[in-house]
Write a protein that holds these residues in place. Structure first.
Motif, PDB file in Angstrom:
ATOM      1  N   GLU A   1       0.868  -1.180   0.000  1.00  0.00           N
ATOM      2  CA  GLU A   1       0.000   0.000   0.000  1.00  0.00           C
ATOM      3  C   GLU A   1       0.905   1.230   0.000  1.00  0.00           C
ATOM      4  O   GLU A   1       1.887   1.289   0.761  1.00  0.00           O
ATOM      5  N   VAL A   2       0.591   2.210  -0.837  1.00  0.00           N
ATOM      6  CA  VAL A   2       1.504   3.335  -1.043  1.00  0.00           C
ATOM      7  C   VAL A   2       0.734   4.654  -1.159  1.00  0.00           C
ATOM      8  O   VAL A   2      -0.482   4.678  -1.345  1.00  0.00           O
ATOM      9  N   THR A   3       1.491   5.731  -1.061  1.00  0.00           N
ATOM     10  CA  THR A   3       1.005   7.066  -1.406  1.00  0.00           C
ATOM     11  C   THR A   3       1.981   7.640  -2.422  1.00  0.00           C
ATOM     12  O   THR A   3       3.169   7.791  -2.127  1.00  0.00           O
ATOM     13  N   ASN A   4       1.498   7.936  -3.611  1.00  0.00           N
ATOM     14  CA  ASN A   4       2.368   8.436  -4.664  1.00  0.00           C
ATOM     15  C   ASN A   4       2.412   9.958  -4.646  1.00  0.00           C
ATOM     16  O   ASN A   4       1.483  10.620  -4.183  1.00  0.00           O
ATOM     17  N   THR A   5       3.508  10.519  -5.146  1.00  0.00           N
ATOM     18  CA  THR A   5       3.655  11.970  -5.264  1.00  0.00           C
ATOM     19  C   THR A   5       4.288  12.277  -6.619  1.00  0.00           C
ATOM     20  O   THR A   5       4.884  11.416  -7.264  1.00  0.00           O
ATOM     21  N   ALA A   6       4.170  13.527  -7.034  1.00  0.00           N
ATOM     22  CA  ALA A   6       4.689  13.919  -8.339  1.00  0.00           C
ATOM     23  C   ALA A   6       6.212  13.971  -8.353  1.00  0.00           C
ATOM     24  O   ALA A   6       6.841  13.696  -9.385  1.00  0.00           O
ATOM     25  N   TYR A   7       6.808  14.303  -7.213  1.00  0.00           N
ATOM     26  CA  TYR A   7       8.266  14.485  -7.165  1.00  0.00           C
ATOM     27  C   TYR A   7       8.739  14.295  -5.738  1.00  0.00           C
ATOM     28  O   TYR A   7       8.053  14.674  -4.788  1.00  0.00           O
ATOM     29  N   CYS A   8       9.943  13.700  -5.591  1.00  0.00           N
ATOM     30  CA  CYS A   8      10.516  13.500  -4.261  1.00  0.00           C
ATOM     31  C   CYS A   8      11.991  13.882  -4.318  1.00  0.00           C
ATOM     32  O   CYS A   8      12.795  13.218  -4.990  1.00  0.00           O
ATOM     33  N   GLU A   9      12.373  14.940  -3.628  1.00  0.00           N
ATOM     34  CA  GLU A   9      13.732  15.454  -3.701  1.00  0.00           C
ATOM     35  C   GLU A   9      14.760  14.444  -3.226  1.00  0.00           C
ATOM     36  O   GLU A   9      15.821  14.256  -3.840  1.00  0.00           O
ATOM     37  N   GLY A  10      14.478  13.750  -2.108  1.00  0.00           N
ATOM     38  CA  GLY A  10      15.429  12.780  -1.588  1.00  0.00           C
ATOM     39  C   GLY A  10      15.698  11.656  -2.571  1.00  0.00           C
ATOM     40  O   GLY A  10      16.846  11.215  -2.734  1.00  0.00           O
ATOM     41  N   LEU A  11      14.660  11.186  -3.224  1.00  0.00           N
ATOM     42  CA  LEU A  11      14.808  10.125  -4.210  1.00  0.00           C
ATOM     43  C   LEU A  11      15.681  10.594  -5.374  1.00  0.00           C
ATOM     44  O   LEU A  11      16.575   9.864  -5.833  1.00  0.00           O
ATOM     45  N   TRP A  12      15.444  11.822  -5.818  1.00  0.00           N
ATOM     46  CA  TRP A  12      16.221  12.324  -6.951  1.00  0.00           C
ATOM     47  C   TRP A  12      17.666  12.622  -6.581  1.00  0.00           C
ATOM     48  O   TRP A  12      18.552  12.578  -7.432  1.00  0.00           O
ATOM     49  N   GLN A  13      17.930  12.854  -5.319  1.00  0.00           N
ATOM     50  CA  GLN A  13      19.322  12.949  -4.880  1.00  0.00           C
ATOM     51  C   GLN A  13      20.021  11.594  -5.015  1.00  0.00           C
ATOM     52  O   GLN A  13      21.184  11.518  -5.423  1.00  0.00           O
ATOM     53  N   GLU A  14      19.293  10.522  -4.680  1.00  0.00           N
ATOM     54  CA  GLU A  14      19.860   9.183  -4.840  1.00  0.00           C
ATOM     55  C   GLU A  14      20.076   8.847  -6.311  1.00  0.00           C
ATOM     56  O   GLU A  14      21.079   8.221  -6.681  1.00  0.00           O
ATOM     57  N   ILE A  15      19.141   9.249  -7.156  1.00  0.00           N
ATOM     58  CA  ILE A  15      19.281   9.008  -8.594  1.00  0.00           C
ATOM     59  C   ILE A  15      20.486   9.767  -9.140  1.00  0.00           C
ATOM     60  O   ILE A  15      21.268   9.234  -9.940  1.00  0.00           O
ATOM     61  N   ALA A  16      20.659  11.015  -8.700  1.00  0.00           N
ATOM     62  CA  ALA A  16      21.799  11.821  -9.162  1.00  0.00           C
ATOM     63  C   ALA A  16      23.120  11.195  -8.726  1.00  0.00           C
ATOM     64  O   ALA A  16      24.094  11.163  -9.499  1.00  0.00           O
ATOM     65  N   GLU A  17      23.164  10.678  -7.498  1.00  0.00           N
ATOM     66  CA  GLU A  17      24.391  10.040  -7.003  1.00  0.00           C
ATOM     67  C   GLU A  17      24.718   8.802  -7.823  1.00  0.00           C
ATOM     68  O   GLU A  17      25.873   8.576  -8.213  1.00  0.00           O
ATOM     69  N   PHE A  18      23.685   7.985  -8.105  1.00  0.00           N
ATOM     70  CA  PHE A  18      23.927   6.793  -8.913  1.00  0.00           C
ATOM     71  C   PHE A  18      24.394   7.180 -10.312  1.00  0.00           C
ATOM     72  O   PHE A  18      25.296   6.547 -10.873  1.00  0.00           O
ATOM     73  N   THR A  19      23.794   8.216 -10.875  1.00  0.00           N
ATOM     74  CA  THR A  19      24.160   8.656 -12.224  1.00  0.00           C
ATOM     75  C   THR A  19      25.635   9.024 -12.289  1.00  0.00           C
ATOM     76  O   THR A  19      26.352   8.643 -13.228  1.00  0.00           O
ATOM     77  N   ARG A  20      26.120   9.756 -11.285  1.00  0.00           N
ATOM     78  CA  ARG A  20      27.534  10.131 -11.251  1.00  0.00           C
ATOM     79  C   ARG A  20      28.423   8.897 -11.179  1.00  0.00           C
ATOM     80  O   ARG A  20      29.443   8.808 -11.889  1.00  0.00           O
ATOM     81  N   GLU A  21      28.045   7.940 -10.342  1.00  0.00           N
ATOM     82  CA  GLU A  21      28.845   6.723 -10.201  1.00  0.00           C
ATOM     83  C   GLU A  21      28.870   5.931 -11.500  1.00  0.00           C
ATOM     84  O   GLU A  21      29.920   5.451 -11.938  1.00  0.00           O
ATOM     85  N   LEU A  22      27.705   5.795 -12.130  1.00  0.00           N
ATOM     86  CA  LEU A  22      27.607   5.018 -13.363  1.00  0.00           C
ATOM     87  C   LEU A  22      28.490   5.609 -14.449  1.00  0.00           C
ATOM     88  O   LEU A  22      29.196   4.882 -15.173  1.00  0.00           O
ATOM     89  N   ARG A  23      28.477   6.921 -14.560  1.00  0.00           N
ATOM     90  CA  ARG A  23      29.223   7.577 -15.641  1.00  0.00           C
ATOM     91  C   ARG A  23      30.731   7.494 -15.449  1.00  0.00           C
ATOM     92  O   ARG A  23      31.485   7.707 -16.398  1.00  0.00           O
ATOM     93  N   THR A  24      31.180   7.162 -14.224  1.00  0.00           N
ATOM     94  CA  THR A  24      32.625   7.025 -13.997  1.00  0.00           C
ATOM     95  C   THR A  24      33.120   5.603 -14.252  1.00  0.00           C
ATOM     96  O   THR A  24      34.327   5.406 -14.423  1.00  0.00           O
ATOM     97  N   ARG A  25      32.207   4.627 -14.267  1.00  0.00           N
ATOM     98  CA  ARG A  25      32.670   3.236 -14.353  1.00  0.00           C
ATOM     99  C   ARG A  25      32.116   2.437 -15.524  1.00  0.00           C
ATOM    100  O   ARG A  25      32.572   1.311 -15.775  1.00  0.00           O
ATOM    101  N   GLU A  26      31.149   2.970 -16.252  1.00  0.00           N
ATOM    102  CA  GLU A  26      30.542   2.206 -17.340  1.00  0.00           C
ATOM    103  C   GLU A  26      30.609   2.984 -18.647  1.00  0.00           C
ATOM    104  O   GLU A  26      30.774   4.204 -18.667  1.00  0.00           O
ATOM    105  N   THR A  27      30.463   2.254 -19.754  1.00  0.00           N
ATOM    106  CA  THR A  27      30.309   2.856 -21.068  1.00  0.00           C
ATOM    107  C   THR A  27      29.085   2.243 -21.735  1.00  0.00           C
ATOM    108  O   THR A  27      28.565   1.212 -21.275  1.00  0.00           O
ATOM    109  N   THR A  28      28.651   2.838 -22.837  1.00  0.00           N
ATOM    110  CA  THR A  28      27.497   2.270 -23.537  1.00  0.00           C
ATOM    111  C   THR A  28      27.805   0.876 -24.082  1.00  0.00           C
ATOM    112  O   THR A  28      26.891   0.075 -24.288  1.00  0.00           O
ATOM    113  N   ASP A  29      29.088   0.578 -24.298  1.00  0.00           N
ATOM    114  CA  ASP A  29      29.457  -0.751 -24.786  1.00  0.00           C
ATOM    115  C   ASP A  29      29.520  -1.793 -23.671  1.00  0.00           C
ATOM    116  O   ASP A  29      29.286  -2.978 -23.902  1.00  0.00           O
ATOM    117  N   SER A  30      29.844  -1.351 -22.453  1.00  0.00           N
ATOM    118  CA  SER A  30      30.041  -2.318 -21.367  1.00  0.00           C
ATOM    119  C   SER A  30      28.734  -2.730 -20.689  1.00  0.00           C
ATOM    120  O   SER A  30      28.705  -3.752 -20.003  1.00  0.00           O
TER     121      SER A  30
END
Length: 221
Positions: free
Chosen positions: A25-54
């Motif tokens: 059971e959940v309550t949805n929202t249009a945007y969550c700042e904390g979640l997007w901070q986690e997404i931004a952190e993962f994005t930075r990590e991914l871009r340092t260790r992966e390529t589109t080929d890997s």
């Protein structure tokens, strides 16, 4: 909970498949700042260790791509969602901001490599789902994609028809701000490895960002 079964066709094509489902059971929202901070952190990590080929060599993604081939689909033309999300980030693009439930499912998919179906449980017809293989001319409207050719794709079906593939879920059962119950299905085409962690990650994010008690996890094969 749902009675989720795997067809003989899938068992033959993908004998290592294991699945996990999170119902909450959940309550949805249009945007969550904390979640997007986690997404931004993962994005930075991914871009340092992966390529589109890997990306395609990540074990879970590689197993899903192989499942596509075994079921009859070219994974380079119809990419699993986890691969498509990582490729988007590595091309320098940002993730679409949809809503909190969709965004957190995307984060788990990005982190783990599992393609995850996220459904509004109240829109599913009946309580039985079966994972099968898409048929020629089987009707399926992908979210934001229009009519999708799902022939040769793994597909979950309720009593009305297909609701989700590893490439795209169906408009009919998509989540929105009105969603009060979520069914998230983690597809383990590489078997049990990482499956429990992915399901528990969904639970944790639902507790943090969707006012949930975490719900329950169901395993199936």
């Amino acid at each position: 909970m749902y009675n989720i079964t795997v067809s003989e066709d899938i068992k033959k094509a993908c004998p290592t498949f294991k699945g996990a489902a999170v119902f909450a059971e959940v309550t949805n929202t249009a945007y969550c700042e904390g979640l997007w901070q986690e997404i931004a952190e993962f994005t930075r990590e991914l871009r340092t260790r992966e390529t589109t080929d890997s990306i395609k060599y990540q074990p879970v993604i590689a197993a899903t791509r192989e499942a596509y081939r075994c079921c009859g689909k070219d994974p380079s033309r119809y990419r699993p969602s986890a691969e498509a999300l990582r490729r988007r980030l590595l091309r320098g693009m940002e993730l679409y901001r949809i809503d909190t439930l969709v965004d957190l499912i995307n984060l788990v998919s990005l982190r783990t490599g599992h393609s995850i179906g996220g459904f509004d449980a109240d829109k599913i017809e009946g309580t039985a789902l079966e994972l099968g293989i898409g048929r020629a001319d089987e009707p399926f409207e992908g979210i934001g994609r229009g009519v999708l050719n799902i022939e040769g794709l793994p597909v979950y079906r309720d009593r009305t028809g297909g609701i989700g593939t590893p490439t795209s879920d169906n408009e009919r059962t998509k989540m929105g701000l009105e969603t009060r119950h979520i069914l998230a299905i983690v597809n383990g085409y590489n078997g049990q490895e990482g499956l429990k962690e992915a399901a528990e990650m969904i639970q944790d994010l639902l507790i943090k960002y969707a006012s949930s008690a975490g719900g329950t996890i169901q395993y199936f094969e």
